[in-house]
Design a protein around this motif. Structure first.
Motif, short mmCIF file in Angstrom:
data_model
loop_
_atom_site.label_atom_id
_atom_site.label_comp_id
_atom_site.label_asym_id
_atom_site.label_seq_id
_atom_site.Cartn_x
_atom_site.Cartn_y
_atom_site.Cartn_z
N GLU A 47 12.57 -48.38 44.60
CA GLU A 47 12.48 -47.66 45.89
C GLU A 47 11.07 -48.21 46.58
O GLU A 47 11.16 -48.74 47.77
CB GLU A 47 12.60 -46.16 46.14
N GLU A 48 9.95 -48.15 45.95
CA GLU A 48 8.78 -48.85 46.19
C GLU A 48 8.86 -50.03 46.66
O GLU A 48 8.16 -50.62 47.86
CB GLU A 48 7.83 -48.71 44.98
N ARG A 49 9.67 -51.10 46.07
CA ARG A 49 9.55 -52.45 46.32
C ARG A 49 10.77 -52.84 47.14
O ARG A 49 10.95 -53.86 47.54
CB ARG A 49 9.99 -53.38 45.09
N GLY A 50 11.63 -52.02 47.59
CA GLY A 50 12.66 -52.23 48.60
C GLY A 50 13.91 -52.68 47.64
O GLY A 50 14.68 -53.41 48.48
N TRP A 51 14.05 -52.57 46.25
CA TRP A 51 15.05 -53.29 45.64
C TRP A 51 16.43 -51.98 45.65
O TRP A 51 15.67 -50.75 45.64
CB TRP A 51 14.61 -53.45 44.20
N GLU A 52 17.40 -52.47 45.24
CA GLU A 52 18.51 -51.27 45.20
C GLU A 52 19.01 -51.39 43.68
O GLU A 52 19.68 -52.54 43.17
CB GLU A 52 19.62 -51.80 46.08
N ILE A 53 19.03 -50.35 43.02
CA ILE A 53 19.75 -50.25 41.65
C ILE A 53 21.05 -50.02 41.82
O ILE A 53 21.33 -49.15 42.26
CB ILE A 53 18.80 -49.37 40.64
N ILE A 54 21.87 -50.95 41.38
CA ILE A 54 23.39 -50.64 41.44
C ILE A 54 23.83 -49.99 39.96
O ILE A 54 24.64 -49.29 40.20
CB ILE A 54 24.17 -52.06 41.36
N THR A 55 23.25 -50.44 38.93
CA THR A 55 23.78 -49.64 37.65
C THR A 55 22.23 -49.84 36.85
O THR A 55 21.73 -50.44 36.74
CB THR A 55 24.77 -50.35 36.95
N LEU A 56 22.47 -48.58 36.06
CA LEU A 56 21.13 -48.51 35.18
C LEU A 56 21.65 -47.76 33.95
O LEU A 56 22.37 -46.48 34.01
CB LEU A 56 20.03 -47.82 35.87
N GLU A 57 21.37 -48.27 32.89
CA GLU A 57 21.80 -47.31 31.32
C GLU A 57 20.64 -47.69 30.55
O GLU A 57 19.99 -48.50 30.41
CB GLU A 57 22.83 -48.03 30.87
N VAL A 58 19.93 -46.28 30.23
CA VAL A 58 19.01 -46.14 29.24
C VAL A 58 19.79 -45.89 27.84
O VAL A 58 20.09 -45.09 27.66
CB VAL A 58 18.04 -45.26 29.77
N MET A 59 19.66 -46.84 26.69
CA MET A 59 19.99 -46.69 25.50
C MET A 59 18.93 -46.42 24.76
O MET A 59 17.76 -46.51 25.00
CB MET A 59 20.81 -48.05 25.08
N PRO A 60 19.21 -45.94 23.57
CA PRO A 60 17.97 -45.50 22.40
C PRO A 60 17.01 -46.52 22.30
O PRO A 60 15.70 -46.10 22.45
CB PRO A 60 18.68 -44.89 21.29
N ASP A 61 17.35 -47.77 22.37
CA ASP A 61 16.47 -49.08 22.06
C ASP A 61 16.27 -50.08 23.00
O ASP A 61 15.47 -50.84 22.99
CB ASP A 61 16.63 -49.39 20.63
N HIS A 62 17.03 -49.71 24.17
CA HIS A 62 16.82 -50.91 25.29
C HIS A 62 17.28 -50.45 26.48
O HIS A 62 18.04 -49.14 26.79
CB HIS A 62 17.71 -52.22 24.78
N VAL A 63 17.16 -51.20 27.59
CA VAL A 63 17.63 -50.93 28.99
C VAL A 63 18.30 -51.75 29.52
O VAL A 63 18.02 -52.95 29.36
CB VAL A 63 16.55 -50.80 29.87
N HIS A 64 19.41 -51.48 30.04
CA HIS A 64 20.23 -52.27 30.99
C HIS A 64 20.03 -52.19 32.56
O HIS A 64 20.36 -50.88 32.95
CB HIS A 64 21.87 -52.17 30.53
N LEU A 65 20.01 -52.93 33.34
CA LEU A 65 19.68 -52.64 34.66
C LEU A 65 20.20 -53.97 35.45
O LEU A 65 20.04 -54.98 35.16
CB LEU A 65 17.92 -52.70 35.20
N PHE A 66 20.97 -53.48 36.61
CA PHE A 66 21.78 -54.12 37.37
C PHE A 66 21.02 -53.99 38.90
O PHE A 66 21.24 -52.88 39.36
CB PHE A 66 23.04 -53.99 37.46
N VAL A 67 20.13 -54.72 39.61
CA VAL A 67 19.26 -54.52 40.64
C VAL A 67 19.28 -55.54 41.59
O VAL A 67 19.31 -56.83 41.34
CB VAL A 67 18.03 -54.28 40.14
N LYS A 68 19.56 -55.31 42.83
CA LYS A 68 19.41 -56.17 43.93
C LYS A 68 18.03 -56.49 44.36
O LYS A 68 17.22 -55.22 44.51
CB LYS A 68 20.37 -55.70 45.20
N HIS A 69 17.55 -57.48 44.68
CA HIS A 69 16.03 -57.61 44.96
C HIS A 69 15.63 -58.73 46.21
O HIS A 69 16.77 -59.33 46.77
CB HIS A 69 15.24 -58.08 43.81
N ASP A 70 14.66 -58.84 46.52
CA ASP A 70 14.25 -59.70 47.75
C ASP A 70 14.13 -61.08 47.13
O ASP A 70 14.06 -61.30 46.14
CB ASP A 70 12.99 -59.24 48.51
N PRO A 71 14.35 -62.05 47.88
CA PRO A 71 14.35 -63.48 47.74
C PRO A 71 12.72 -63.83 47.43
O PRO A 71 12.84 -64.91 46.67
CB PRO A 71 14.67 -64.18 48.95
N LYS A 72 11.83 -63.15 47.53
CA LYS A 72 10.38 -63.63 47.19
C LYS A 72 10.07 -63.42 45.96
O LYS A 72 8.95 -63.49 45.21
CB LYS A 72 9.65 -63.14 48.35
#
Length: 140
Positions: A47-72
């Motif tokens: 939210e601070e960066r203006g990015w949009e998290i589409i999907t997020l999964e926190v697993m016991p030993d790793h993180v999966h993140l699907f995020v839309k971001h700006d072109p810069k």
């Protein structure tokens, strides 16, 4: 997922990344309250960066993140913003993360761009440009 094009001063974009990163030594330290807080922190940083998290999964030993971001923002910048911020805050709030590991996250990560069309579709589109009629009726 609906395709939503965003505008900025120099054009339009629709950029998304799949990012995966692991806890140091793949230790299963991302459970319970730590996982909940990590989820909150990742969403706050997006939210601070203006990015949009589409999907997020926190697993016991790793993180999966699907995020839309700006072109810069490059893939490495996006990944490191999430990893650096969350490591600092989580290690302050959960002292056991300091005592068990020298750092919270492994230094590596996986990042892949995610598009609305396949590589084959893009390649075919580019390869057939000369076969398409131009707007003026001739090739330049």
């Amino acid at each position: 997922m609906d395709r939503k094009v965003r505008q900025f001063s120099a054009g339009v974009h629709d950029l998304a990344l799949r990012i995966v990163w692991c806890a140091k030594y793949r230790r299963p330290v991302l459970g319970g309250r730590v996982a909940e807080r990590l989820d909150e922190l990742l969403r706050a940083k997006a939210e601070e960066r203006g990015w949009e998290i589409i999907t997020l999964e926190v697993m016991p030993d790793h993180v999966h993140l699907f995020v839309k971001h700006d072109p810069k923002s490059s893939a490495s910048y996006v990944a490191n913003q999430f990893k650096g911020f969350t490591s600092r805050v989580l290690r302050e709030e959960f002292p056991h993360l300091k005592s068990r590991m020298p750092t919270l996250w492994s230094s590596s990560y996986f990042a892949a761009s995610v598009g609305a069309v396949s590589v084959t579709t893009v390649q075919k589109y580019i390869d057939t440009q000369w076969e398409r009629p131009s707007k003026k009726g001739e090739r330049s």
